[in-house]
Write a protein that holds these residues in place. Structure first.
Motif, PDB file in Angstrom:
ATOM      1  N   GLY A 121       0.808  -1.226   0.000  1.00  0.00           N
ATOM      2  CA  GLY A 121       0.000   0.000   0.000  1.00  0.00           C
ATOM      3  C   GLY A 121       0.835   1.267   0.000  1.00  0.00           C
ATOM      4  O   GLY A 121       1.819   1.389  -0.733  1.00  0.00           O
ATOM      5  N   VAL A 122       0.444   2.209   0.868  1.00  0.00           N
ATOM      6  CA  VAL A 122       1.135   3.503   0.949  1.00  0.00           C
ATOM      7  C   VAL A 122       2.588   3.310   1.365  1.00  0.00           C
ATOM      8  O   VAL A 122       3.489   3.967   0.830  1.00  0.00           O
ATOM      9  CB  VAL A 122       0.411   4.448   1.942  1.00  0.00           C
ATOM     10  CG1 VAL A 122       1.206   5.716   2.174  1.00  0.00           C
ATOM     11  CG2 VAL A 122      -0.976   4.774   1.433  1.00  0.00           C
ATOM     12  N   LEU A 123       2.845   2.403   2.278  1.00  0.00           N
ATOM     13  CA  LEU A 123       4.217   2.134   2.715  1.00  0.00           C
ATOM     14  C   LEU A 123       5.068   1.654   1.531  1.00  0.00           C
ATOM     15  O   LEU A 123       6.217   2.072   1.374  1.00  0.00           O
ATOM     16  CB  LEU A 123       4.232   1.095   3.836  1.00  0.00           C
ATOM     17  CG  LEU A 123       5.605   0.689   4.359  1.00  0.00           C
ATOM     18  CD1 LEU A 123       6.349   1.897   4.929  1.00  0.00           C
ATOM     19  CD2 LEU A 123       5.471  -0.395   5.400  1.00  0.00           C
ATOM     20  N   GLY A 124       4.504   0.802   0.679  1.00  0.00           N
ATOM     21  CA  GLY A 124       5.217   0.316  -0.495  1.00  0.00           C
ATOM     22  C   GLY A 124       5.526   1.427  -1.478  1.00  0.00           C
ATOM     23  O   GLY A 124       6.615   1.481  -2.051  1.00  0.00           O
ATOM     24  N   ARG A 125       4.553   2.319  -1.685  1.00  0.00           N
ATOM     25  CA  ARG A 125       4.797   3.442  -2.604  1.00  0.00           C
ATOM     26  C   ARG A 125       5.880   4.367  -2.047  1.00  0.00           C
ATOM     27  O   ARG A 125       6.714   4.884  -2.792  1.00  0.00           O
ATOM     28  CB  ARG A 125       3.494   4.188  -2.876  1.00  0.00           C
ATOM     29  CG  ARG A 125       2.549   3.382  -3.760  1.00  0.00           C
ATOM     30  CD  ARG A 125       1.347   4.172  -4.220  1.00  0.00           C
ATOM     31  NE  ARG A 125       0.462   4.609  -3.156  1.00  0.00           N
ATOM     32  CZ  ARG A 125      -0.477   3.860  -2.594  1.00  0.00           C
ATOM     33  NH1 ARG A 125      -0.667   2.614  -2.992  1.00  0.00           N
ATOM     34  NH2 ARG A 125      -1.240   4.346  -1.641  1.00  0.00           N
ATOM     35  N   PHE A 126       5.895   4.569  -0.743  1.00  0.00           N
ATOM     36  CA  PHE A 126       6.939   5.389  -0.120  1.00  0.00           C
ATOM     37  C   PHE A 126       8.300   4.703  -0.230  1.00  0.00           C
ATOM     38  O   PHE A 126       9.292   5.321  -0.605  1.00  0.00           O
ATOM     39  CB  PHE A 126       6.603   5.674   1.345  1.00  0.00           C
ATOM     40  CG  PHE A 126       7.669   6.471   2.037  1.00  0.00           C
ATOM     41  CD1 PHE A 126       7.821   7.822   1.793  1.00  0.00           C
ATOM     42  CD2 PHE A 126       8.548   5.843   2.909  1.00  0.00           C
ATOM     43  CE1 PHE A 126       8.823   8.554   2.406  1.00  0.00           C
ATOM     44  CE2 PHE A 126       9.554   6.564   3.530  1.00  0.00           C
ATOM     45  CZ  PHE A 126       9.689   7.927   3.277  1.00  0.00           C
ATOM     46  N   ALA A 127       8.347   3.408   0.086  1.00  0.00           N
ATOM     47  CA  ALA A 127       9.610   2.661  -0.004  1.00  0.00           C
ATOM     48  C   ALA A 127      10.151   2.691  -1.428  1.00  0.00           C
ATOM     49  O   ALA A 127      11.362   2.765  -1.642  1.00  0.00           O
ATOM     50  CB  ALA A 127       9.402   1.220   0.465  1.00  0.00           C
ATOM     51  N   ASP A 128       9.251   2.685  -2.409  1.00  0.00           N
ATOM     52  CA  ASP A 128       9.677   2.691  -3.799  1.00  0.00           C
ATOM     53  C   ASP A 128      10.335   4.015  -4.200  1.00  0.00           C
ATOM     54  O   ASP A 128      11.149   4.050  -5.117  1.00  0.00           O
ATOM     55  CB  ASP A 128       8.501   2.377  -4.728  1.00  0.00           C
ATOM     56  CG  ASP A 128       8.956   2.038  -6.130  1.00  0.00           C
ATOM     57  OD1 ASP A 128       9.936   1.263  -6.266  1.00  0.00           O
ATOM     58  OD2 ASP A 128       8.350   2.539  -7.087  1.00  0.00           O
ATOM     59  N   LEU A 129      10.015   5.091  -3.507  1.00  0.00           N
ATOM     60  CA  LEU A 129      10.686   6.368  -3.788  1.00  0.00           C
ATOM     61  C   LEU A 129      12.187   6.245  -3.543  1.00  0.00           C
ATOM     62  O   LEU A 129      12.987   6.891  -4.215  1.00  0.00           O
ATOM     63  CB  LEU A 129      10.114   7.488  -2.907  1.00  0.00           C
ATOM     64  CG  LEU A 129       8.673   7.901  -3.195  1.00  0.00           C
ATOM     65  CD1 LEU A 129       8.201   8.914  -2.145  1.00  0.00           C
ATOM     66  CD2 LEU A 129       8.534   8.453  -4.602  1.00  0.00           C
ATOM     67  N   LEU A 130      12.567   5.394  -2.603  1.00  0.00           N
ATOM     68  CA  LEU A 130      13.977   5.148  -2.313  1.00  0.00           C
ATOM     69  C   LEU A 130      14.523   3.990  -3.153  1.00  0.00           C
ATOM     70  O   LEU A 130      15.652   4.044  -3.641  1.00  0.00           O
ATOM     71  CB  LEU A 130      14.165   4.833  -0.825  1.00  0.00           C
ATOM     72  CG  LEU A 130      13.676   5.905   0.145  1.00  0.00           C
ATOM     73  CD1 LEU A 130      13.739   5.384   1.566  1.00  0.00           C
ATOM     74  CD2 LEU A 130      14.479   7.172  -0.018  1.00  0.00           C
ATOM     75  N   PHE A 131      13.720   2.945  -3.323  1.00  0.00           N
ATOM     76  CA  PHE A 131      14.176   1.733  -3.991  1.00  0.00           C
ATOM     77  C   PHE A 131      14.349   1.912  -5.496  1.00  0.00           C
ATOM     78  O   PHE A 131      15.330   1.443  -6.078  1.00  0.00           O
ATOM     79  CB  PHE A 131      13.194   0.590  -3.708  1.00  0.00           C
ATOM     80  CG  PHE A 131      13.561  -0.697  -4.386  1.00  0.00           C
ATOM     81  CD1 PHE A 131      14.634  -1.456  -3.933  1.00  0.00           C
ATOM     82  CD2 PHE A 131      12.848  -1.153  -5.490  1.00  0.00           C
ATOM     83  CE1 PHE A 131      14.990  -2.645  -4.561  1.00  0.00           C
ATOM     84  CE2 PHE A 131      13.192  -2.338  -6.116  1.00  0.00           C
ATOM     85  CZ  PHE A 131      14.258  -3.083  -5.647  1.00  0.00           C
ATOM     86  N   ARG A 132      13.417   2.583  -6.152  1.00  0.00           N
ATOM     87  CA  ARG A 132      13.429   2.701  -7.614  1.00  0.00           C
ATOM     88  C   ARG A 132      14.741   3.302  -8.139  1.00  0.00           C
ATOM     89  O   ARG A 132      15.335   2.760  -9.068  1.00  0.00           O
ATOM     90  CB  ARG A 132      12.211   3.480  -8.101  1.00  0.00           C
ATOM     91  CG  ARG A 132      12.041   3.473  -9.609  1.00  0.00           C
ATOM     92  CD  ARG A 132      10.708   4.084 -10.008  1.00  0.00           C
ATOM     93  NE  ARG A 132       9.596   3.231  -9.655  1.00  0.00           N
ATOM     94  CZ  ARG A 132       8.957   2.432 -10.500  1.00  0.00           C
ATOM     95  NH1 ARG A 132       9.313   2.388 -11.761  1.00  0.00           N
ATOM     96  NH2 ARG A 132       7.962   1.676 -10.092  1.00  0.00           N
ATOM     97  N   PRO A 133      15.246   4.400  -7.564  1.00  0.00           N
ATOM     98  CA  PRO A 133      16.533   4.917  -8.057  1.00  0.00           C
ATOM     99  C   PRO A 133      17.687   3.928  -7.836  1.00  0.00           C
ATOM    100  O   PRO A 133      18.587   3.821  -8.669  1.00  0.00           O
ATOM    101  CB  PRO A 133      16.747   6.198  -7.253  1.00  0.00           C
ATOM    102  CG  PRO A 133      15.407   6.571  -6.736  1.00  0.00           C
ATOM    103  CD  PRO A 133      14.636   5.301  -6.591  1.00  0.00           C
TER     104      PRO A 133
END
Length: 191
Positions: A121-133
């Motif tokens: 959910g929201v936690l995953g979308r937030f974590a992806d802000l760091l993970f994707r780069p």
């Protein structure tokens, strides 16, 4: 592919057949690609595979399916894949992407574009802000590692850690088809 899709491009001074072999053979692929610890074809299921990744001490398993076009009218090749993990520890729920191989004067231009959906959910979308780069950097570093291997003959395991560099790879698509997924991806079954 979405606006947030990852894109990496490099030119490798090698021939098309060699690059195809080193990217399509799972035993060779897992040696140069930092994103995968293991890639195993599924017996009796052409195009299907299982993969293992290790990131920050977390081990995640998943499945995938792929298909390739080894002869194209423009002289290039494409490969498409879909991947997914049912493991709760995996930030990535599912995704898809492609590799495009285009002969150029000094070798082969090797391009990838891929995107994925997250879980949590929201936690995953937030974590992806760091993970994707970081995931994009890992992809670019791996492409340069493959380039070093094919151009110098030095196996990836023997390369000094700082020899490959993500900064040698282009990270945004050129105008045209490079940023768009090949049609073969539309016909590929889910992972």
């Amino acid at each position: 592919m979405s606006r947030r899709a990852l894109y990496v491009e490099t030119v490798i001074r090698t021939d098309l057949d060699t690059l195809w072999e080193y990217t399509q053979d799972p035993r060779l692929h897992e040696r140069w690609d930092l994103r995968f610890a293991r890639i195993e074809p599924v017996a009796g299921s052409p195009g299907r595979f299982r993969y293992t990744t290790k990131f920050l001490g977390i081990v995640v398993n998943g499945t995938g399916t792929h298909a390739g076009e080894s002869t194209r009218p423009d002289g290039g090749r494409t490969s498409a894949l879909r991947f997914a993990s049912t493991e709760r520890l995996s930030l990535i729920k599912s995704g898809s992407g492609y590799w495009r191989y285009s002969p150029v004067d000094d070798g082969v231009r090797f391009v990838t574009g891929f995107d994925y959906t997250t879980r949590w959910g929201v936690l995953g979308r937030f974590a992806d802000l760091l993970f994707r780069p970081v995931f994009g950097w890992m992809t670019a570093w791996s492409f340069d590692r493959l380039r070093w291997w094919l151009e110098t003959g030095t196996p990836p395991e023997r390369l000094p850690l700082l020899s490959p560099s993500a900064s040698r790879c282009r990270r945004s698509p050129r105008t045209g088809k490079d940023g768009s997924a090949p049609r073969i991806l539309d016909t590929l079954e889910q992972a």
